[in-house]
Design a protein around this motif. Structure first.
Motif, PDB file in Angstrom:
ATOM      1  N   LEU A 160       1.307  59.977-120.552  1.00 40.76           N
ATOM      2  CA  LEU A 160       1.187  59.525-119.168  1.00 40.76           C
ATOM      3  C   LEU A 160       2.528  59.601-118.443  1.00 40.76           C
ATOM      4  CD1 LEU A 160      -1.265  56.492-119.485  1.00 40.76           C
ATOM      5  CD2 LEU A 160      -1.695  58.703-118.401  1.00 40.76           C
ATOM      6  N   ALA A 161       3.602  59.264-119.126  1.00 41.23           N
ATOM      7  CA  ALA A 161       4.926  59.320-118.498  1.00 41.23           C
ATOM      8  C   ALA A 161       5.301  60.756-118.173  1.00 41.23           C
ATOM      9  CB  ALA A 161       5.972  58.699-119.423  1.00 41.23           C
ATOM     10  N   SER A 162       5.021  61.682-119.073  1.00 41.41           N
ATOM     11  CA  SER A 162       5.351  63.080-118.810  1.00 41.41           C
ATOM     12  C   SER A 162       4.492  63.638-117.676  1.00 41.41           C
ATOM     13  CB  SER A 162       5.217  63.927-120.080  1.00 41.41           C
ATOM     14  OG  SER A 162       3.892  63.890-120.555  1.00 41.41           O
ATOM     15  N   LEU A 163       3.207  63.238-117.588  1.00 37.03           N
ATOM     16  CA  LEU A 163       2.352  63.670-116.483  1.00 37.03           C
ATOM     17  C   LEU A 163       2.859  63.116-115.154  1.00 37.03           C
ATOM     18  CD1 LEU A 163      -1.248  63.464-117.962  1.00 37.03           C
ATOM     19  CD2 LEU A 163      -0.014  65.497-117.244  1.00 37.03           C
ATOM     20  N   ALA A 164       3.337  61.888-115.150  1.00 39.38           N
ATOM     21  CA  ALA A 164       3.866  61.292-113.924  1.00 39.38           C
ATOM     22  C   ALA A 164       5.118  62.039-113.469  1.00 39.38           C
ATOM     23  CB  ALA A 164       4.174  59.821-114.146  1.00 39.38           C
ATOM     24  N   ILE A 165       5.976  62.413-114.392  1.00 36.77           N
ATOM     25  CA  ILE A 165       7.192  63.148-114.041  1.00 36.77           C
ATOM     26  C   ILE A 165       6.847  64.521-113.506  1.00 36.77           C
ATOM     27  CG2 ILE A 165       9.272  64.216-115.031  1.00 36.77           C
ATOM     28  CD1 ILE A 165       9.464  61.807-116.909  1.00 36.77           C
ATOM     29  N   LEU A 166       5.908  65.214-114.151  1.00 32.02           N
ATOM     30  CA  LEU A 166       5.508  66.547-113.710  1.00 32.02           C
ATOM     31  C   LEU A 166       4.866  66.510-112.310  1.00 32.02           C
ATOM     32  CD1 LEU A 166       4.104  68.239-116.929  1.00 32.02           C
ATOM     33  CD2 LEU A 166       6.145  68.864-115.640  1.00 32.02           C
ATOM     34  N   SER A 167       4.021  65.521-112.088  1.00 32.07           N
ATOM     35  CA  SER A 167       3.351  65.435-110.785  1.00 32.07           C
ATOM     36  C   SER A 167       4.335  65.111-109.683  1.00 32.07           C
ATOM     37  CB  SER A 167       2.208  64.413-110.839  1.00 32.07           C
ATOM     38  OG  SER A 167       2.730  63.137-111.101  1.00 32.07           O
ATOM     39  N   SER A 168       5.325  64.279-109.971  1.00 30.92           N
ATOM     40  CA  SER A 168       6.336  63.970-108.947  1.00 30.92           C
ATOM     41  C   SER A 168       7.209  65.178-108.653  1.00 30.92           C
ATOM     42  CB  SER A 168       7.190  62.768-109.365  1.00 30.92           C
ATOM     43  OG  SER A 168       7.943  63.095-110.506  1.00 30.92           O
TER      44      SER A 168
END
Length: 173
Positions: A160-168
């Protein structure tokens, strides 16, 4: 004998003397270093290097007066590195001797007689004695009930943290 021949001969004697010195044959090293000094110009860097080794060899032989005298002479050598080394050695040679208590010294026993006795015990055998290695104890079995099989959800948090970074990053681009 021409100068290059003398320099080569001096260099050979110098290298041989260093080997003898490192093997503890100090008197032979002093002899060869004296011969090398006679063959080379003492004012050159090679001459200074040979003389620095000669100071160390004199010290190893126990001739501190000769070592100090040569070291003082080398402190006026034309090569700067030789002058610096001679000044450092002179400080060591002229340093006061410290009084040492007997319990500070380590006495190394003479093992030459031990080597002779073990050789006679082997009855002419030149093979070294070999010891059999002790076998290692078998590892303890692991109880399956002690193994943690519960999911601690670390993988999901990291995902989830990596998805949040990628989306930002995509939103900023």
């Amino acid at each position: 004998m021409s100068t290059p021949d003398r320099t080569d001969l001096a260099r050979i004697r110098y290298e041989t003397a260093k080997d003898l010195f490192e093997r503890g044959q100090y008197r032979d090293a002093v002899t060869l270093l004296d011969q090398a000094c006679a063959l080379v110009d003492r004012g050159t860097p090679l001459g200074g290097e040979i003389q620095i080794w000669l100071v160390t060899a004199y010290q190893a032989v126990g001739d501190l007066k000769a070592a100090t005298r040569l070291c003082r002479k080398l402190s006026r050598h034309p090569h700067i590195t030789t002058r610096q080394q001679s000044r450092r050695l002179l400080a060591i040679l002229e340093a006061p001797r410290l009084a040492m208590r007997p319990e500070w010294n380590v006495n190394i026993p003479d093992l030459s007689s031990l080597e002779e006795s073990t050789a006679s015990d082997r009855k002419g055998s030149n093979r070294p004695l070999k010891r059999k290695p002790r076998p290692l104890p078998p590892p303890k079995p692991i109880d399956p009930s002690e193994i943690n099989t519960q999911d601690n959800r670390f993988v999901w948090v990291a995902l989830l943290a990596s998805l949040a970074i990628l989306s930002s990053l995509l939103w900023l681009a």
